[in-house]
Design an enzyme around this catalytic site. Sequence first.
Site, PDB file in Angstrom:
ATOM      1  N   GLU A  74      23.465 -23.854  -3.043  1.00  6.93           N
ATOM      2  CA  GLU A  74      23.496 -24.598  -1.776  1.00  6.93           C
ATOM      3  C   GLU A  74      23.903 -26.064  -1.976  1.00  6.93           C
ATOM      4  O   GLU A  74      23.086 -26.975  -1.775  1.00  6.93           O
ATOM      5  CB  GLU A  74      22.149 -24.509  -1.072  1.00  6.93           C
ATOM      6  CG  GLU A  74      21.825 -23.104  -0.628  1.00  6.93           C
ATOM      7  CD  GLU A  74      20.584 -23.011   0.247  1.00  6.93           C
ATOM      8  OE1 GLU A  74      19.789 -23.966   0.258  1.00  6.93           O
ATOM      9  OE2 GLU A  74      20.423 -21.980   0.916  1.00  6.93           O
ATOM     10  N   GLU A 115      21.329 -14.901   0.697  1.00  7.56           N
ATOM     11  CA  GLU A 115      19.876 -15.083   0.801  1.00  7.56           C
ATOM     12  C   GLU A 115      19.447 -14.805   2.232  1.00  7.56           C
ATOM     13  O   GLU A 115      20.125 -15.207   3.181  1.00  7.56           O
ATOM     14  CB  GLU A 115      19.465 -16.527   0.492  1.00  7.56           C
ATOM     15  CG  GLU A 115      19.511 -16.937  -0.945  1.00  7.56           C
ATOM     16  CD  GLU A 115      18.991 -18.370  -1.128  1.00  7.56           C
ATOM     17  OE1 GLU A 115      18.154 -18.831  -0.332  1.00  7.56           O
ATOM     18  OE2 GLU A 115      19.459 -19.028  -2.070  1.00  7.56           O
TER      19      GLU A 115
HETATM   20  C1  GAL Z   1      17.229 -21.574   0.275  1.00 11.72           C
HETATM   21  C2  GAL Z   1      17.396 -21.942  -1.192  1.00 11.72           C
HETATM   22  C3  GAL Z   1      16.420 -21.172  -2.048  1.00 11.72           C
HETATM   23  C4  GAL Z   1      15.038 -21.286  -1.469  1.00 11.72           C
HETATM   24  C5  GAL Z   1      15.053 -20.784  -0.054  1.00 11.72           C
HETATM   25  C6  GAL Z   1      13.700 -20.823   0.614  1.00 11.72           C
HETATM   26  O1  GAL Z   1      17.872 -22.449   1.143  1.00 11.72           O
HETATM   27  O2  GAL Z   1      18.697 -21.652  -1.645  1.00 11.72           O
HETATM   28  O3  GAL Z   1      16.464 -21.683  -3.361  1.00 11.72           O
HETATM   29  O4  GAL Z   1      14.645 -22.623  -1.506  1.00 11.72           O
HETATM   30  O5  GAL Z   1      15.918 -21.610   0.705  1.00 11.72           O
HETATM   31  O6  GAL Z   1      13.820 -20.599   1.991  1.00 11.72           O
END
Ligand code: GAL
Length: 682
Positions: free
Chosen positions: A157, A315
């Site tokens: 990110e 994710e």
């Molecule tokens: C994402 C990030 C992850 C974790 C996740 C939690 O934005 O890439 O590493 O922090 O959020 O919601």
Amino acid sequence: MATSFPPVVPGRFQMLHGGDYNPEQWRHRPELLDEDALLMRQAGMTAASVGIFSWAALQPGPDSWDFTWLDAVFARLQAQGVGILLATPSAARPLWLAEDAEVRRMRSDGTREDPGGRHSFCATSPRWRAAVAEIDRRLAERYAGHPALLGWHISNEFGGAAENGRCHCPRCIAGFQGWLRRRFGDDLDALNRAWNSAFWSHSYQDWAQIRPCDRSNDGLMLAWHRWCSDLVLDVVRLEKAAIRSASAAPITTNMHGPMDFYDHGAVARELDFVSYDCYPDIDGSLRDAEAVAAASFYDGCMRGLAGGRPWLLMESCPSQPQYKPRMRLKRPGMHRTLSLAHVAGGSDGVCYFQWRAGSNGHEKHHGAVLMQDAPTDTRVFREVAELGADLARLGGVVGAACPAPVGIVCDVHSTWARRVSGGFQGEPAPAELAMTHHRCFHECGIHADLVDADSDLTRFSLVVVPGVALLRPGFAKRVEAALAAGAQVLIDALSGWYDDEAAMVAGGRPGPLAGLLGLGASEEMDVLRTDERVALTVTGGWLPAGTHAIGHCDLVRLAGAEALATYAGEFYAGRPALTRHRHGAGTAWYLGCRLERPALAHLLARLANAAGIRPPLPAIPAGVVVRERIQPGRRYLFVLNPQPQAVQVAVGPGWSDALGEATMPATLDLAGHQARVLTRPA
Ligand code: GAL
């Protein structure tokens, strides 16, 4: 003619089902690591994103390296048929490296970030860059030939620290000045003219005087956004080169959030496939419809970045994301429905953050597939496993196109230009306008791709240009090419304000778009109070009777175009609010005001119809998501109900269940939070 695209991982005609996996946090519990691999198989996981925050475990000191634990992870996962998206660990650096102040970002007040946290690197630090290149190269050399390697996940990110992510150290400032010298061909007068820096006596006599701390200089602040964006691109290239020194496997980086920290189009052009992290605000309230529509908007952004090709949901949260105001549980079925909505939007897989929650640290409450070392026979695990089984049955969807006849231009340079320019504060930002327009197509089941202003627009039969305030070089030509190819093009009054340096466009707005629209330059724009609206007189049924202008009313003159709606009130009664002009084989439309959503939806549906676009179903109940993906010879229809109440959806005859054997009835009964995937020959 439907096309099929290659899978995101070459040769893998399988939906990816995976997630962030951080085994280095559990090395003291080897029995759990063994259990992880077995449970991943049970859950139908086919991919794990490994190593994202593992730098300290891989390189405990400047000259010490330890890959043995990662070798073992590769072996364990491979034995269970789970592939690996191997991350480069640059998002969080080890403390031994962070102790060197030069690698830590400098705030605008001259102080350095503390060691710790993540995303806090200075991207121009030679020591940091050398360390990143070295660890990436070592990873690539060691794992390039490993059969479990699916691809590379660069960093995590970029822009995760948003505005705070901008480093103000002397080296970065000098880099910015050098970047400007190149942009303006070493001609400081040209820069002074482009930025009108005579304003408030800010003319520069020396490149070294240019510092990104003068918020009264719009050209300067826009350039600063661009330079910081180019630094992200530069790091992506640095990491890509290190990987490519040894590995040819596909490369991505996980994008996220509102996508306005850097120019995602520029980064996407460096990648083999694009991926996105999506955490919609699902709380069981009526706002869920907004959240689902917003998630669909970002799916459209990914398709736009991917040039219409499939992408990957890198994710998502299988349970309750910890950063939301209320950590409400997703109701049974909701995870599957939301996940399949992304597949319907072009993702060739579903991945999570994360597989197993850490025992401590700032994200220990974030809902994962498994929570720490708690029992594993949970509802969340079962739902994830059921989704895994569904995804395994959807192999035929891999590479299928999302037929997107609509292109909505959503350009980060306009976002930045509006942000740095004063004026018109109450009016929506470009991305918000794009989202409002996208929502209308979302509700009709029509895929609309969000594309940047540098994209070719000729693949769309309907092009929407909302709030594209800054005219990128060649943008008017690209609009003209879409018109020449026969498209319907709708341009709004918040478009065409600035040149590429955020200066007011020469000759009055909307600059070179005026000729395409058959309009003269706009005279002035009224901005309404939020409690005001102005009635419109409409002709031709392009807007519903009783439509009002809200937000702003632009005052343009016709120069060849015809008016299909005029203001019915105010001192400008009779002036055009909606115009049409035939240009080339296409038609250019101008909307001089904002509309309430039902009227906007009506207009866009009429334009879609004029462009020959047919929604996949004639009627879609409110809140239901319907999308099609098409392979040569086969159609897939996703019908998803992300709301608690049951609904009936008339899909027509001839469909069978893509996830089972059954022939489907012409009218589907969908329970709350239920999702169906139908298929039939094309
Ligand atoms: C994402 C990030 C992850 C974790 C996740 C939690 O934005 O890439 O590493 O922090 O959020 O919601």
